[in-house]
Design a protein around this motif. Structure first.
Motif, PDB file in Angstrom:
ATOM      1  N   PHE A   3       0.844  -1.180   0.000  1.00  0.00           N
ATOM      2  CA  PHE A   3       0.000   0.000   0.000  1.00  0.00           C
ATOM      3  C   PHE A   3       0.878   1.228   0.000  1.00  0.00           C
ATOM      4  O   PHE A   3       2.047   1.180   0.338  1.00  0.00           O
ATOM      5  CB  PHE A   3      -0.971   0.011   1.193  1.00  0.00           C
ATOM      6  N   GLU A   4       0.276   2.290  -0.386  1.00  0.00           N
ATOM      7  CA  GLU A   4       0.992   3.551  -0.482  1.00  0.00           C
ATOM      8  C   GLU A   4       0.433   4.499   0.568  1.00  0.00           C
ATOM      9  O   GLU A   4      -0.769   4.625   0.739  1.00  0.00           O
ATOM     10  CB  GLU A   4       0.768   4.137  -1.879  1.00  0.00           C
ATOM     11  N   LEU A   5       1.305   5.144   1.284  1.00  0.00           N
ATOM     12  CA  LEU A   5       0.894   6.095   2.305  1.00  0.00           C
ATOM     13  C   LEU A   5       1.302   7.482   1.845  1.00  0.00           C
ATOM     14  O   LEU A   5       2.481   7.757   1.641  1.00  0.00           O
ATOM     15  CB  LEU A   5       1.550   5.760   3.644  1.00  0.00           C
ATOM     16  N   ASN A   6       0.322   8.315   1.632  1.00  0.00           N
ATOM     17  CA  ASN A   6       0.593   9.687   1.220  1.00  0.00           C
ATOM     18  C   ASN A   6       0.246  10.624   2.352  1.00  0.00           C
ATOM     19  O   ASN A   6      -0.831  10.548   2.919  1.00  0.00           O
ATOM     20  CB  ASN A   6      -0.248  10.057  -0.010  1.00  0.00           C
ATOM     21  N   MET A   7       1.164  11.523   2.650  1.00  0.00           N
ATOM     22  CA  MET A   7       0.931  12.492   3.697  1.00  0.00           C
ATOM     23  C   MET A   7       1.353  13.854   3.167  1.00  0.00           C
ATOM     24  O   MET A   7       2.435  13.975   2.585  1.00  0.00           O
ATOM     25  CB  MET A   7       1.755  12.135   4.938  1.00  0.00           C
ATOM     26  N   PRO A   8       0.515  14.859   3.387  1.00  0.00           N
ATOM     27  CA  PRO A   8       0.928  16.202   2.958  1.00  0.00           C
ATOM     28  C   PRO A   8       2.231  16.590   3.656  1.00  0.00           C
ATOM     29  O   PRO A   8       2.417  16.334   4.845  1.00  0.00           O
ATOM     30  CB  PRO A   8      -0.228  17.099   3.413  1.00  0.00           C
ATOM     31  N   ILE A   9       3.116  17.178   2.931  1.00  0.00           N
ATOM     32  CA  ILE A   9       4.445  17.508   3.457  1.00  0.00           C
ATOM     33  C   ILE A   9       4.353  18.458   4.653  1.00  0.00           C
ATOM     34  O   ILE A   9       5.133  18.343   5.601  1.00  0.00           O
ATOM     35  CB  ILE A   9       5.367  18.069   2.345  1.00  0.00           C
ATOM     36  N   TYR A  13       6.052  17.803   8.350  1.00  0.00           N
ATOM     37  CA  TYR A  13       6.924  18.745   9.049  1.00  0.00           C
ATOM     38  C   TYR A  13       6.348  19.128  10.409  1.00  0.00           C
ATOM     39  O   TYR A  13       7.088  19.274  11.394  1.00  0.00           O
ATOM     40  CB  TYR A  13       7.175  19.994   8.208  1.00  0.00           C
ATOM     41  N   ALA A  14       5.042  19.272  10.498  1.00  0.00           N
ATOM     42  CA  ALA A  14       4.405  19.602  11.781  1.00  0.00           C
ATOM     43  C   ALA A  14       4.596  18.458  12.779  1.00  0.00           C
ATOM     44  O   ALA A  14       4.887  18.694  13.959  1.00  0.00           O
ATOM     45  CB  ALA A  14       2.927  19.892  11.582  1.00  0.00           C
ATOM     46  N   ALA A  18       6.631  18.651  16.271  1.00  0.00           N
ATOM     47  CA  ALA A  18       5.973  18.331  17.540  1.00  0.00           C
ATOM     48  C   ALA A  18       6.810  17.358  18.361  1.00  0.00           C
ATOM     49  O   ALA A  18       6.899  17.486  19.578  1.00  0.00           O
ATOM     50  CB  ALA A  18       4.581  17.761  17.295  1.00  0.00           C
ATOM     51  N   THR A  19       7.441  16.395  17.700  1.00  0.00           N
ATOM     52  CA  THR A  19       8.261  15.441  18.446  1.00  0.00           C
ATOM     53  C   THR A  19       9.533  16.076  18.978  1.00  0.00           C
ATOM     54  O   THR A  19      10.120  15.568  19.928  1.00  0.00           O
ATOM     55  CB  THR A  19       8.612  14.209  17.590  1.00  0.00           C
ATOM     56  N   ASP A  20       9.953  17.177  18.394  1.00  0.00           N
ATOM     57  CA  ASP A  20      11.120  17.906  18.894  1.00  0.00           C
ATOM     58  C   ASP A  20      10.768  18.826  20.059  1.00  0.00           C
ATOM     59  O   ASP A  20      11.654  19.307  20.758  1.00  0.00           O
ATOM     60  CB  ASP A  20      11.765  18.738  17.776  1.00  0.00           C
ATOM     61  N   ASP A  21       9.488  19.071  20.275  1.00  0.00           N
ATOM     62  CA  ASP A  21       9.024  19.944  21.355  1.00  0.00           C
ATOM     63  C   ASP A  21       8.891  19.098  22.624  1.00  0.00           C
ATOM     64  O   ASP A  21       7.856  18.505  22.891  1.00  0.00           O
ATOM     65  CB  ASP A  21       7.687  20.581  20.968  1.00  0.00           C
ATOM     66  N   ARG A  22       9.952  19.050  23.424  1.00  0.00           N
ATOM     67  CA  ARG A  22       9.985  18.197  24.615  1.00  0.00           C
ATOM     68  C   ARG A  22       8.882  18.542  25.603  1.00  0.00           C
ATOM     69  O   ARG A  22       8.312  17.657  26.239  1.00  0.00           O
ATOM     70  CB  ARG A  22      11.342  18.285  25.317  1.00  0.00           C
ATOM     71  N   THR A  23       8.554  19.812  25.749  1.00  0.00           N
ATOM     72  CA  THR A  23       7.489  20.198  26.671  1.00  0.00           C
ATOM     73  C   THR A  23       6.166  19.587  26.224  1.00  0.00           C
ATOM     74  O   THR A  23       5.421  19.018  27.034  1.00  0.00           O
ATOM     75  CB  THR A  23       7.364  21.729  26.766  1.00  0.00           C
ATOM     76  N   PHE A  24       5.875  19.692  24.928  1.00  0.00           N
ATOM     77  CA  PHE A  24       4.643  19.112  24.380  1.00  0.00           C
ATOM     78  C   PHE A  24       4.617  17.598  24.583  1.00  0.00           C
ATOM     79  O   PHE A  24       3.612  17.039  25.049  1.00  0.00           O
ATOM     80  CB  PHE A  24       4.517  19.460  22.891  1.00  0.00           C
ATOM     81  N   VAL A  25       5.700  16.927  24.260  1.00  0.00           N
ATOM     82  CA  VAL A  25       5.773  15.470  24.393  1.00  0.00           C
ATOM     83  C   VAL A  25       5.602  15.067  25.857  1.00  0.00           C
ATOM     84  O   VAL A  25       4.834  14.157  26.182  1.00  0.00           O
ATOM     85  CB  VAL A  25       7.096  14.927  23.810  1.00  0.00           C
TER      86      VAL A  25
END
Length: 112
Positions: A3-9, A13-14, A18-25
C-alpha cells in the motif's frame, strides 16, 4: 500486495516539529498517564483484570461486563476494540480526561 501512504508535506513537518518539542511530548505523556491511572483505578474498583501498560491503551478482560460490551458501547458512540483470536478481552485507547470520564461513566452502567 502493498500500500501507499501519502501524507501532505506540511503535516509531516508539523509532526516532526511536535516530536522535537519536549514540553509538548512530556505534557502528552503526563496526560496519558493521568487518564490511564483513572481507568485502572476504576477497573480495580470493579474487579476488572487488565494488563499494566506503558502505552496509550489498556488491554482488559470483559467478563465483568454484560455480554457483547464492545457492541453495547458502540451504541453509546464509544469505540473500543476486541479481537476474534482473543475472546474475553478488549482494548481501550486513552483520550482526553473528559473522554475517558465519559467512557468510565458509561462503562460502569454495564458492570455485572
Amino acid at each position: 500486495i502493498g500500500f501507499e501512504l501519502n501524507m501532505p508535506i506540511t503535516s509531516l513537518y508539523a509532526a516532526l516539529a511536535a516530536t522535537d518539542d519536549r514540553t509538548f511530548v512530556d505534557d502528552c505523556k503526563a496526560q496519558n498517564n493521568q487518564v490511564k491511572a483513572m481507568v485502572c483505578q476504576a477497573f480495580a474498583e470493579w474487579d476488572v483484570s487488565y494488563v499494566p501498560s506503558n502505552t496509550n491503551f489498556i488491554y482488559f478482560q470483559t467478563d465483568k461486563f454484560v455480554p457483547n460490551i464492545v457492541k453495547t458501547l458502540e451504541k453509546h458512540r464509544i469505540m473500543i476494540r476486541d479481537y476474534d483470536d482473543q475472546p474475553g478481552y478488549a482494548r481501550v485507547s486513552m483520550g482526553t480526561t473528559d473522554q475517558m470520564q465519559h467512557f468510565m461513566d458509561t462503562l460502569k452502567q454495564f458492570v455485572i
